[in-house]
Design an enzyme around this catalytic site. Structure first.
Site, PDB file in Angstrom:
ATOM      1  N   ARG A   1       0.798  -1.237   0.000  1.00  6.74           N
ATOM      2  CA  ARG A   1       0.000   0.000   0.000  1.00  6.74           C
ATOM      3  C   ARG A   1       0.829   1.284   0.000  1.00  6.74           C
ATOM      4  NH1 ARG A   1      -2.482  -4.021   2.545  1.00  6.74           N
ATOM      5  NH2 ARG A   1      -4.668  -4.370   2.014  1.00  6.74           N
TER       6      ARG A   1
ATOM      7  N   HIS B   1      -0.820  -2.510  -4.595  1.00  5.74           N
ATOM      8  CA  HIS B   1      -0.271  -3.423  -5.608  1.00  5.74           C
ATOM      9  C   HIS B   1      -0.235  -2.836  -7.027  1.00  5.74           C
ATOM     10  CE1 HIS B   1       0.110  -6.353  -2.558  1.00  5.74           C
ATOM     11  NE2 HIS B   1      -1.006  -7.029  -2.709  1.00  5.74           N
TER      12      HIS B   1
ATOM     13  N   HIS C   1       3.598 -12.843  -5.615  1.00  3.46           N
ATOM     14  CA  HIS C   1       2.386 -12.977  -4.807  1.00  3.46           C
ATOM     15  C   HIS C   1       1.742 -14.360  -4.907  1.00  3.46           C
ATOM     16  CE1 HIS C   1      -1.209 -11.502  -2.724  1.00  3.46           C
ATOM     17  NE2 HIS C   1      -0.585 -10.364  -2.539  1.00  3.46           N
ATOM     18  N   SER C   2       2.547 -15.435  -4.937  1.00  2.00           N
ATOM     19  CA  SER C   2       1.926 -16.771  -4.882  1.00  2.00           C
ATOM     20  C   SER C   2       1.271 -16.981  -3.535  1.00  2.00           C
ATOM     21  CB  SER C   2       2.983 -17.863  -5.095  1.00  2.00           C
ATOM     22  OG  SER C   2       3.163 -18.119  -6.473  1.00  2.00           O
TER      23      SER C   2
ATOM     24  N   GLN D   1       6.258  -9.392   3.787  1.00  2.00           N
ATOM     25  CA  GLN D   1       4.835  -9.287   4.098  1.00  2.00           C
ATOM     26  C   GLN D   1       4.306 -10.708   4.233  1.00  2.00           C
ATOM     27  OE1 GLN D   1       3.222  -6.262   4.344  1.00  2.00           O
ATOM     28  NE2 GLN D   1       1.107  -6.945   4.574  1.00  2.00           N
TER      29      GLN D   1
ATOM     30  N   GLU E   1       5.667 -12.297   0.845  1.00  2.00           N
ATOM     31  CA  GLU E   1       6.053 -11.340  -0.187  1.00  2.00           C
ATOM     32  C   GLU E   1       7.305 -10.601   0.272  1.00  2.00           C
ATOM     33  OE1 GLU E   1       2.257  -9.060  -0.832  1.00  2.00           O
ATOM     34  OE2 GLU E   1       1.580 -10.730   0.383  1.00  2.00           O
TER      35      GLU E   1
END
Ligand code: BGC
Length: 389
Positions: free
Chosen positions: A118, A143, A217-218, A326, A354
């Site tokens: 963000r 994103h 981002h899996s 993250q 992430e």
């Protein structure tokens, strides 16, 4: 062996080389698995909304691990790894076809850019000039905006190395795209190595000062996608501190010690052990949705996290050059998405790790800088390494 018999394997090898296969790799660590030839295949995966053809790269390493990656969003569509008995399962969430990703994708498998996570108030100031971005997550930018790097078609070329097969993706984001300054030329190389790693190498350059924070981002589930929630997975994060957030998930600027909180993953703990604890930060995230300040801040590739799934024995280690991680425990999954093979993605049935710079860094000068200037090259490396025990 007579002369004729010697010719048959030699012919086979020539054929394999002609077809793009690699000769067999050195034995697996421990030698318990039979080695096969690595393989790299490409196929059509449909047509993106803009009319561009989408290609799928299917990578297989010498131990039979397989990753399928497409040029739309540079998305990892599937990732098959063995459990302790050698049984393979696809351990990432996703859809069976391109239409699923185009219609409704909470970033399954994607490369996120230009900015992972963000940016507060959907704006930032750089060199005295304010840039406005799309507010696509409440008041904030998330994103990369409305059409981030997860929704564009990348160009791609196959990569063959002695110990890996891969695909090198490229995307040039025009000056001003999604409100960001500068033409950003990004390269992302995925390698599936014979050390059972999915390695991601990122590079980017710009022609004007800008900000950049790329990530992957899996959503992982080491039980196998669609086989329940991830609450029994044991997680370790090599971080003494994390960045607490406000109720819109923007870091407050504090670097808080994890000691004595449900955010302490310095030794292995089940993800579900404390996720329901009475805790303001967990309430803001609806579970874990926070950035950990990794112990390693020097930019070298170092271990960031380890995951262990006790029933299958699958293990995943995450190594990165980035200063932040993250950890998102799939809190927004609610059973409304039906993914691959009819799997229903229930609450917390996948988690993301992430590797990135901290959220909202463009507005928080005390965080490590995400500014990229002409003449500089942004780089990051992240490795997801698999094993079983
Ligand atoms: C964010 C979550 C978000 C998810 C999917 C994660 O990286 O931290 O808040 O819901 O991506 O969009």
């Amino acid at each position: 062996m007579n002369k004729g018999e010697r010719w048959i394997p030699a012919l086979g090898l020539c054929l394999a080389i002609l077809l793009g296969c690699q000769p067999a790799a050195p034995p697996a660590p421990g030698g318990q698995e039979e080695d096969r030839a690595m393989n790299l295949e490409t196929s059509d995966f449909g047509t993106a909304p803009g009319g561009q053809a989408v290609m799928l790269y299917s990578l297989t390493n010498a131990h039979g691990l397989r990753a399928r990656i497409m040029t739309y969003g540079a998305i990892v569509v599937s990732l098959e790894v063995p459990d302790r008995d050698g049984d393979m399962a696809d351990i990432v969430l996703g859809y069976d076809d391109l239409a699923g990703y185009v219609a409704d994708n909470p970033y399954f498998g994607a490369i996120v850019g230009r900015y992972g996570n963000r940016i507060a108030g959907a704006r930032f100031t750089l060199d005295g000039r304010e840039y406005r971005l799309a507010a696509n997550n409440g008041p904030n930018h998330l994103h990369g905006g409305l059409r981030g790097f997860d929704k564009v078609v990348w160009s791609a070329e196959p990569v063959r190395r002695s110990d890996a097969v891969g695909v090198k993706m490229a995307y040039t984001s025009p000056d001003g795209e999604e409100g960001y300054p500068g033409t950003l030329t990004a390269h992302v190389t995925y390698l599936l190595t014979n050390h059972d790693e999915l390695k991601i190498l990122y590079e980017a350059t710009t022609d004007k000062p800008t900000v950049v924070n790329l990530t992957h981002h899996s959503y992982f589930n080491l039980l196998g996608q669609g086989r329940g929630d991830i609450l029994g997975h044991e997680l370790q994060i090599l971080a003494d501190r994390f960045t607490p957030v406000d109720d819109t998930l923007i870091p407050t600027g504090e670097r808080r010690a994890v000691a004595g909180t449900p955010f302490d993953f310095r030794t292995h703990v089940a993800i579900g052990a404390r996720i329901g604890a009475e805790n303001r930060q967990l309430a803001f995230g609806g579970g874990y949705d926070h950035n950990w300040i990794l112990d390693n801040q020097d930019g070298d590739l170092a271990l960031a996290a380890r995951l262990f799934e006790p029933t299958t024995g699958r293990m995943m280690e995450v190594l990165t050059t980035e200063p932040g991680l993250q950890f998102y425990s799939g809190n927004f999954l609610d059973g409304s998405i039906t993914g691959k093979d009819g799997a229903v993605y229930i609450h917390r049935s996948g988690f993301c790790l992430e590797t990135q710079h901290y959220p909202d860094s463009p507005n928080q000068p005390e965080f490590p800088s995400v500014v990229l200037r002409p003449g500089e090259t942004y780089t990051q490396t992240t490795v997801y390494r698999f094993s079983a025990r």
